[in-house]
Design a protein around this motif. Structure first.
Motif, mmCIF file in Angstrom:
data_model
loop_
_atom_site.group_PDB
_atom_site.id
_atom_site.type_symbol
_atom_site.label_atom_id
_atom_site.label_comp_id
_atom_site.label_asym_id
_atom_site.label_seq_id
_atom_site.Cartn_x
_atom_site.Cartn_y
_atom_site.Cartn_z
ATOM 1 N N LYS A 43 0.856 -1.184 0.000
ATOM 2 C CA LYS A 43 0.000 0.000 0.000
ATOM 3 C C LYS A 43 0.892 1.235 0.000
ATOM 4 O O LYS A 43 1.714 1.412 0.901
ATOM 5 C CB LYS A 43 -0.908 -0.007 1.221
ATOM 6 C CG LYS A 43 -1.899 1.158 1.275
ATOM 7 C CD LYS A 43 -2.796 1.019 2.486
ATOM 8 C CE LYS A 43 -3.834 2.124 2.552
ATOM 9 N NZ LYS A 43 -4.723 1.986 3.734
ATOM 10 N N SER B 40 0.867 -4.986 -10.905
ATOM 11 C CA SER B 40 -0.565 -4.777 -11.076
ATOM 12 C C SER B 40 -1.046 -3.846 -9.973
ATOM 13 O O SER B 40 -0.441 -3.778 -8.902
ATOM 14 C CB SER B 40 -1.330 -6.100 -11.013
ATOM 15 O OG SER B 40 -1.165 -6.702 -9.742
ATOM 16 N N CYS B 41 -2.107 -3.122 -10.256
ATOM 17 C CA CYS B 41 -2.667 -2.183 -9.281
ATOM 18 C C CYS B 41 -4.069 -2.667 -8.916
ATOM 19 O O CYS B 41 -4.947 -2.745 -9.776
ATOM 20 C CB CYS B 41 -2.719 -0.777 -9.868
ATOM 21 S SG CYS B 41 -3.303 0.464 -8.702
ATOM 22 N N ARG B 42 -4.251 -3.008 -7.646
ATOM 23 C CA ARG B 42 -5.540 -3.527 -7.192
ATOM 24 C C ARG B 42 -6.550 -2.412 -6.967
ATOM 25 O O ARG B 42 -7.720 -2.544 -7.284
ATOM 26 C CB ARG B 42 -5.338 -4.345 -5.922
ATOM 27 C CG ARG B 42 -4.483 -5.593 -6.156
ATOM 28 C CD ARG B 42 -4.182 -6.343 -4.866
ATOM 29 N NE ARG B 42 -3.401 -7.537 -5.119
ATOM 30 C CZ ARG B 42 -2.905 -8.328 -4.170
ATOM 31 N NH1 ARG B 42 -3.110 -8.020 -2.899
ATOM 32 N NH2 ARG B 42 -2.205 -9.402 -4.481
ATOM 33 N N THR B 43 -6.108 -1.305 -6.370
ATOM 34 C CA THR B 43 -6.981 -0.151 -6.171
ATOM 35 C C THR B 43 -6.159 1.124 -6.339
ATOM 36 O O THR B 43 -4.960 1.144 -6.053
ATOM 37 C CB THR B 43 -7.634 -0.134 -4.767
ATOM 38 O OG1 THR B 43 -6.607 -0.060 -3.776
ATOM 39 C CG2 THR B 43 -8.471 -1.377 -4.542
ATOM 40 N N GLU C 190 -2.698 0.355 -4.216
ATOM 41 C CA GLU C 190 -2.336 -0.978 -3.739
ATOM 42 C C GLU C 190 -1.697 -1.719 -4.899
ATOM 43 O O GLU C 190 -2.366 -2.063 -5.880
ATOM 44 C CB GLU C 190 -3.564 -1.721 -3.223
ATOM 45 C CG GLU C 190 -4.099 -1.161 -1.910
ATOM 46 C CD GLU C 190 -5.154 -2.060 -1.288
ATOM 47 O OE1 GLU C 190 -4.973 -3.284 -1.304
ATOM 48 O OE2 GLU C 190 -6.153 -1.517 -0.809
ATOM 49 N N LEU C 191 -0.387 -1.973 -4.789
ATOM 50 C CA LEU C 191 0.399 -2.560 -5.874
ATOM 51 C C LEU C 191 0.826 -3.977 -5.507
ATOM 52 O O LEU C 191 1.056 -4.293 -4.336
ATOM 53 C CB LEU C 191 1.637 -1.705 -6.154
ATOM 54 C CG LEU C 191 1.379 -0.229 -6.480
ATOM 55 C CD1 LEU C 191 2.702 0.515 -6.627
ATOM 56 C CD2 LEU C 191 0.547 -0.098 -7.765
ATOM 57 N N ALA C 192 0.956 -4.817 -6.529
ATOM 58 C CA ALA C 192 1.438 -6.188 -6.345
ATOM 59 C C ALA C 192 2.235 -6.585 -7.570
ATOM 60 O O ALA C 192 2.064 -6.011 -8.665
ATOM 61 C CB ALA C 192 0.271 -7.148 -6.136
ATOM 62 N N ALA D 18 3.108 -8.371 -10.827
ATOM 63 C CA ALA D 18 2.241 -8.892 -11.867
ATOM 64 C C ALA D 18 2.440 -10.389 -12.029
ATOM 65 O O ALA D 18 3.512 -10.928 -11.744
ATOM 66 C CB ALA D 18 2.516 -8.177 -13.191
ATOM 67 N N GLU D 19 1.411 -11.057 -12.483
ATOM 68 C CA GLU D 19 1.500 -12.490 -12.711
ATOM 69 C C GLU D 19 2.569 -12.781 -13.762
ATOM 70 O O GLU D 19 2.655 -12.102 -14.782
ATOM 71 C CB GLU D 19 0.147 -13.022 -13.195
ATOM 72 C CG GLU D 19 0.088 -14.523 -13.349
ATOM 73 C CD GLU D 19 -1.287 -15.006 -13.768
ATOM 74 O OE1 GLU D 19 -1.424 -16.212 -14.029
ATOM 75 O OE2 GLU D 19 -2.199 -14.164 -13.838
#
Length: 230
Positions: free
Chosen positions: A2, A177-180, A197-199, A201-202
């Protein structure tokens, strides 16, 4: 992860107590700040955590990052500057490594050609890494940066002369990827904080260097090289 980014508006905007209140309320993993003065250095005494500020020569403010997690000393990246007489001091980006992700904290120039050149310099420094360029872009209109996706909030984050809306605070990502993504309410600054909120990427997996590499970026095995060059 976050992340919150906020242009604090130098001495007349958000004070360190305002930043601490936002951190207490939102509990981000990373807090990026632009136009941060030396007074913001008191933030760890209010909320704990770890802090680093990158000052700009000739200016009372600079870039700053706070996190509850320990991180290495950020790297300062010099950006292209105007050659016109009386130009402002050279701007720099603050590159912060948090786990497998590199964050570039930015406050770009107002010139619409110059700030896009500055983005190109930052993208080149981040090439091949899961990364995000976050902060005050001072850009009007779309941004086309090969390999990066614009995932920031779409609503205005600044009103020029309290009338004209602009989406100046943005986030471009590569390998993430950005979730929100949303813009928070105005506080003492003339910019709204943005929250992301970042994660990873697959398709990004750990390789020997500790970075996350996609399968198509893995090195060719030596036995395959021998077959190729027989």
């Amino acid at each position: 992860m976050k992340v919150i980014s906020w242009n604090l508006l130098r001495l007349t905007g958000a004070a360190v107590e305002d930043v601490a209140a936002l951190v207490d309320r939102e509990k981000p993993d990373v807090m990026l700040m632009q136009e941060a003065t030396r007074h913001i250095g008191d933030l760890p005494s209010l909320v704990g955590g770890h802090f680093h500020r990158l000052s700009w020569l000739g200016r009372i403010h600079g870039l700053a990052v706070w996190s509850p997690h320990r991180f290495g000393v950020p790297r300062a990246l010099s950006l292209p500057a105007s050659r016109l007489p009386g130009r402002l001091p050279r701007r720099r980006a603050q590159l912060v490594q948090i786990g497998d992700i590199t964050l570039a904290n930015v406050h770009l120039s107002h010139g619409q050609l110059l700030n896009r050149r500055q983005l190109g310099r930052i993208a080149a420094a981040l090439r091949g890494k899961p990364s995000a360029i976050i902060g005050d872009y001072n850009i009007v209109g779309p941004v086309l940066l090969p390999g990066f996706a614009d995932v920031g909030p779409r609503e205005p984050t600044h009103y020029a002369s309290n009338v004209v809306p602009f989406r100046l605070d943005r986030c471009l990502v590569h390998g993430l990827s950005c979730r929100t993504a949303d813009a928070l309410a105005f506080g003492p600054s003339d910019h709204r904080p943005i929250r992301l909120e970042l994660a990873l990427a697959e398709g990004w997996g750990l390789d020997g260097s500790g970075l996350r590499a996609r399968p198509d970026m893995r090195p060719i095995r030596r036995d395959r090289l021998r077959r190729l060059y027989r």
